[in-house]
Scaffold this motif. Structure first.
Motif, mmCIF file in Angstrom:
data_model
loop_
_atom_site.group_PDB
_atom_site.id
_atom_site.type_symbol
_atom_site.label_atom_id
_atom_site.label_comp_id
_atom_site.label_asym_id
_atom_site.label_seq_id
_atom_site.Cartn_x
_atom_site.Cartn_y
_atom_site.Cartn_z
ATOM 1 N N VAL A 66 0.836 -1.200 0.000
ATOM 2 C CA VAL A 66 0.000 0.000 0.000
ATOM 3 C C VAL A 66 0.872 1.251 0.000
ATOM 4 O O VAL A 66 0.623 2.207 -0.750
ATOM 5 C CB VAL A 66 -0.952 -0.002 1.215
ATOM 6 N N LYS A 67 1.913 1.240 0.816
ATOM 7 C CA LYS A 67 2.821 2.388 0.902
ATOM 8 C C LYS A 67 3.517 2.632 -0.436
ATOM 9 O O LYS A 67 3.631 3.777 -0.887
ATOM 10 C CB LYS A 67 3.865 2.141 1.995
ATOM 11 N N THR A 68 3.970 1.555 -1.054
ATOM 12 C CA THR A 68 4.655 1.675 -2.345
ATOM 13 C C THR A 68 3.704 2.218 -3.413
ATOM 14 O O THR A 68 4.085 3.069 -4.227
ATOM 15 C CB THR A 68 5.210 0.317 -2.788
ATOM 16 N N ALA A 69 2.464 1.737 -3.413
ATOM 17 C CA ALA A 69 1.469 2.213 -4.380
ATOM 18 C C ALA A 69 1.207 3.700 -4.187
ATOM 19 O O ALA A 69 1.096 4.463 -5.155
ATOM 20 C CB ALA A 69 0.178 1.424 -4.231
ATOM 21 N N ARG A 70 1.124 4.126 -2.929
ATOM 22 C CA ARG A 70 0.907 5.545 -2.646
ATOM 23 C C ARG A 70 2.075 6.379 -3.167
ATOM 24 O O ARG A 70 1.873 7.449 -3.780
ATOM 25 C CB ARG A 70 0.734 5.750 -1.127
ATOM 26 N N GLU A 71 3.287 5.931 -2.957
ATOM 27 C CA GLU A 71 4.458 6.670 -3.424
ATOM 28 C C GLU A 71 4.486 6.737 -4.949
ATOM 29 O O GLU A 71 4.800 7.778 -5.532
ATOM 30 C CB GLU A 71 5.727 6.005 -2.898
ATOM 31 N N GLU A 72 4.146 5.616 -5.582
ATOM 32 C CA GLU A 72 4.164 5.542 -7.043
ATOM 33 C C GLU A 72 3.125 6.482 -7.651
ATOM 34 O O GLU A 72 3.415 7.241 -8.582
ATOM 35 C CB GLU A 72 3.881 4.097 -7.466
ATOM 36 N N ILE A 73 1.907 6.440 -7.108
ATOM 37 C CA ILE A 73 0.846 7.294 -7.632
ATOM 38 C C ILE A 73 1.124 8.758 -7.315
ATOM 39 O O ILE A 73 0.848 9.654 -8.126
ATOM 40 C CB ILE A 73 -0.517 6.846 -7.063
ATOM 41 N N GLY A 74 1.713 9.015 -6.151
ATOM 42 C CA GLY A 74 2.026 10.383 -5.750
ATOM 43 C C GLY A 74 3.037 11.069 -6.643
ATOM 44 O O GLY A 74 3.119 12.304 -6.668
ATOM 45 N N LYS A 75 3.804 10.290 -7.381
ATOM 46 C CA LYS A 75 4.776 10.869 -8.305
ATOM 47 C C LYS A 75 4.100 11.359 -9.584
ATOM 48 O O LYS A 75 4.691 12.119 -10.365
ATOM 49 C CB LYS A 75 5.839 9.825 -8.677
ATOM 50 N N LYS A 76 2.844 10.931 -9.789
ATOM 51 C CA LYS A 76 2.156 11.216 -11.051
ATOM 52 C C LYS A 76 1.006 12.195 -10.922
ATOM 53 O O LYS A 76 0.600 12.815 -11.911
ATOM 54 C CB LYS A 76 1.656 9.904 -11.655
ATOM 55 N N ILE A 77 0.458 12.321 -9.729
ATOM 56 C CA ILE A 77 -0.664 13.242 -9.525
ATOM 57 C C ILE A 77 -0.472 14.016 -8.216
ATOM 58 O O ILE A 77 0.238 13.560 -7.317
ATOM 59 C CB ILE A 77 -2.018 12.504 -9.479
ATOM 60 N N VAL A 116 -9.231 -1.842 3.751
ATOM 61 C CA VAL A 116 -9.889 -0.576 3.426
ATOM 62 C C VAL A 116 -9.303 0.557 4.260
ATOM 63 O O VAL A 116 -9.028 1.651 3.760
ATOM 64 C CB VAL A 116 -11.410 -0.692 3.660
ATOM 65 N N ALA A 117 -9.092 0.295 5.545
ATOM 66 C CA ALA A 117 -8.509 1.311 6.420
ATOM 67 C C ALA A 117 -7.091 1.669 5.974
ATOM 68 O O ALA A 117 -6.708 2.848 5.952
ATOM 69 C CB ALA A 117 -8.507 0.822 7.864
ATOM 70 N N ARG A 118 -6.298 0.656 5.612
ATOM 71 C CA ARG A 118 -4.920 0.897 5.163
ATOM 72 C C ARG A 118 -4.892 1.823 3.952
ATOM 73 O O ARG A 118 -4.151 2.805 3.901
ATOM 74 C CB ARG A 118 -4.238 -0.418 4.779
ATOM 75 N N VAL A 119 -5.679 1.460 2.960
ATOM 76 C CA VAL A 119 -5.671 2.211 1.700
ATOM 77 C C VAL A 119 -6.228 3.615 1.906
ATOM 78 O O VAL A 119 -5.664 4.600 1.418
ATOM 79 C CB VAL A 119 -6.468 1.455 0.617
ATOM 80 N N THR A 120 -7.323 3.709 2.627
ATOM 81 C CA THR A 120 -7.946 5.016 2.860
ATOM 82 C C THR A 120 -6.984 5.955 3.573
ATOM 83 O O THR A 120 -6.807 7.119 3.177
ATOM 84 C CB THR A 120 -9.235 4.863 3.679
ATOM 85 N N GLN A 121 -6.350 5.484 4.619
ATOM 86 C CA GLN A 121 -5.422 6.322 5.367
ATOM 87 C C GLN A 121 -4.200 6.698 4.531
ATOM 88 O O GLN A 121 -3.716 7.832 4.596
ATOM 89 C CB GLN A 121 -5.006 5.609 6.650
ATOM 90 N N ALA A 122 -3.725 5.755 3.727
ATOM 91 C CA ALA A 122 -2.538 6.018 2.908
ATOM 92 C C ALA A 122 -2.789 7.092 1.856
ATOM 93 O O ALA A 122 -1.896 7.885 1.532
ATOM 94 C CB ALA A 122 -2.073 4.727 2.236
ATOM 95 N N PHE A 123 -4.009 7.138 1.322
ATOM 96 C CA PHE A 123 -4.307 8.068 0.237
ATOM 97 C C PHE A 123 -5.099 9.292 0.684
ATOM 98 O O PHE A 123 -5.507 10.108 -0.141
ATOM 99 C CB PHE A 123 -5.058 7.342 -0.889
ATOM 100 N N MET A 124 -5.295 9.437 1.982
ATOM 101 C CA MET A 124 -6.082 10.550 2.487
ATOM 102 C C MET A 124 -5.480 11.903 2.136
ATOM 103 O O MET A 124 -6.197 12.867 1.828
ATOM 104 C CB MET A 124 -6.251 10.414 4.008
ATOM 105 N N ASP A 125 -4.156 12.005 2.156
ATOM 106 C CA ASP A 125 -3.537 13.296 1.845
ATOM 107 C C ASP A 125 -3.821 13.730 0.413
ATOM 108 O O ASP A 125 -4.101 14.901 0.142
ATOM 109 C CB ASP A 125 -2.035 13.265 2.115
ATOM 110 N N LEU A 126 -3.799 12.789 -0.516
ATOM 111 C CA LEU A 126 -4.107 13.112 -1.913
ATOM 112 C C LEU A 126 -5.586 13.425 -2.086
ATOM 113 O O LEU A 126 -5.964 14.312 -2.857
ATOM 114 C CB LEU A 126 -3.707 11.955 -2.837
#
Length: 245
Positions: A66-77, A116-126
């Protein structure tokens, strides 16, 4: 162009939801636990002329993934407009409260609730950087305590899946709290039952996947006056769609 992340989107309802949002000119991050299957799903969409999509490897049960996915997506948007927590498991058989193993419960809760909690919290900043952030948690009427305890419910005698139902009931509670905590923001957070749908999840029994996808998309697109903290199932309540927790 609005952006959306859909977990478990390489097949079934998640894939159909991705397809419909692409048709509505979203940029889709198609999350798949299995990267190869995710790539095949993206290839299939691109063959249909739906090009604003890319795969991201994301296992909702794995914190590092989840953390890696957040970092990867964060580089693009710089912002994420919609998060659809679609990934889920039924826990496997046996389905009864007396015979299901603790491992079955752990598997289901790790995916359907903790994931769901992991993903939601990881992407909340975006999500917070979007002017109209939306979160759709894919639930089921099987997770309604009110319906499950009502002998008049048409599915009362056969929708008894102790592991799956328990995990989705917990997901519903998480949805309520999440919506409450975000009540004074522009977020809209809802639980949506896509209905009994013909996919691998149901062993190809049920209704059309197009209908299920449309039910989810509807709440990904709600406007500023739309509902939040609500549980919807068009299949259960065709008139207003809202059903009891």
């Amino acid at each position: 162009m609005k952006t959306v992340l859909i977990t478990g989107a390489n097949k079934g309802i998640g894939f159909e939801t991705a397809k419909q949002l692409l048709q509505k000119e979203f940029y889709v991050f198609l999350a798949s636990r299995d990267l190869k299957k995710g790539k095949k799903a993206v290839e299939k969409l691109k063959l249909e002329g739906l090009t604003h999509v890319e795969v991201v490897q994301l296992d909702v049960t794995d914190e590092n993934s989840v953390k890696t996915a957040r970092e990867e997506i964060g580089k693009k948007i710089t912002s994420l407009d919609v998060l659809i927590n679609n990934a889920g498991v039924n826990g496997g058989s046996p389905y009864t409260a007396l015979k299901s193993s603790s491992d079955q419960f752990m598997l289901a809760f790790n995916t359907n609730v903790f994931g769901v909690a992991r993903v939601t919290q990881a992407f909340m900043d975006l999500l917070r950087k979007s002017p109209e952030p939306r979160i759709v948690n894919v639930s089921t009427s099987v997770g309604s305590l009110s319906l499950q305890s009502n002998p008049s419910w048409p599915a009362y005698d056969f929708a008894k899946y102790a592991v799956y139902g328990s995990s989705k009931a917990a997901l519903n509670m998480y949805t309520i709290h999440l919506a409450y905590e975000l009540r004074d923001t522009d977020f809209k957070v809802n639980a949506v039952c896509p209905g009994y749908t013909s996919t691998d999840f149901t062993f190809q029994n049920g209704g059309k996947v197009e209908i299920a996808g449309n039910r989810i998309v509807k709440y990904a697109l709600i406007d500023k006056d739309g509902p939040t903290g609500t549980f919807f199932s068009e299949e259960t309540n065709p008139e207003t769609s809202e059903i009891p927790w």
